[in-house]
Design a protein around this motif. Structure first.
Motif: not given
Length: 229
Positions: A139-147, A168-175, A177-183
């Motif tokens: 699912v996450l692979h489909r949220t990247v943005r081709p340029i 896709v960007q990922v951020r771990h802040r203790g417990t 988990l944040q995932v930011a899609t590219a679009q």
């Protein structure tokens, strides 16, 4: 973005080279100021080839008979000029060599200024976070943005297409988990797809659209993909 990239690719080496040249000139002038002036002895007769110049020289000696020499500013050593030229050429060449391609430049700009994204948040232990990322990789692979950019790499030659990906960007802040899609992604569709791939994990997802600037916000890292954790 293509126009901005071509403008930066053209002007940045020139600007950095000019800055290095200005700094080199200031250093050379500062060092020249510490050198003593050159003293040049005056000959008895003018060595200039033209008669008019010889007459002016004789008049000068008659008006100032005690003048035996004159001083001129110190001459710039050739080694200094050579070092300054090498620094200028090296700066321009290194800037051209390190200049990223068009898609990579767009990724750098958008990662600094920010881009619209859909942020997924889930609270879980670290090991479960890694399992969720691996399970939801399709699912996450489909949220990247081709340029894709099309431009000439050199002044001569045909335009070429250069491809890249805003990841896709990922951020771990203790417990957390944040995932930011590219679009931007439809929240309802994304929620359903994530729940299907993480049904066995029994976690609660929070999804919200917002602007993400990974280079200005602490902790974001590009997500390489499945089995990369």
């Amino acid at each position: 973005m293509v126009g901005l990239y071509l403008l930066v690719r053209t002007l940045l080496p020139v600007l950095l080279g000019g800055l290095v040249a200005m700094l080199g000139a200031r250093v050379i002038n500062a060092r020249l100021a510490r050198l003593p002036p050159r003293v040049i002895a005056l000959p008895d007769e003018s060595l200039l080839p033209r008669p008019a110049a010889q007459r002016r020289y004789r008049r000068l000696r008659r008006r100032r008979p005690h003048l035996q020499s004159f001083t001129v500013p110190p001459k710039v050593p050739r080694s200094w000029v050579l070092l300054a030229a090498m620094a200028f050429i090296g700066t321009v060449g290194l800037t051209v060599y390190l200049m990223p391609d068009g898609p990579r430049f767009q990724v750098l700009v958008e990662s600094t200024l920010g881009y619209p994204s859909t942020v997924i948040e889930v609270r879980a232990p670290m090991q479960q976070q890694l399992h969720l990322l691996d399970a939801c990789a399709p699912v996450l692979h489909r949220t990247v943005r081709p340029i894709t950019m099309r431009y000439r790499r050199a002044r001569t030659g045909n335009p070429v297409e250069v491809h890249g990906v805003l990841p896709v960007q990922v951020r771990h802040r203790g417990t957390l988990l944040q995932v930011a899609t590219a679009q931007p992604v439809d929240v309802a569709l994304l929620r359903d797809a994530l729940y299907q791939c993480s049904a066995s994990s029994n976690v609660t997802l929070t999804i919200q659209p917002r602007t993400v600037a990974p280079w200005r916000e602490w902790g974001w890292q590009p997500w390489p993909g499945r089995n990369s954790q």
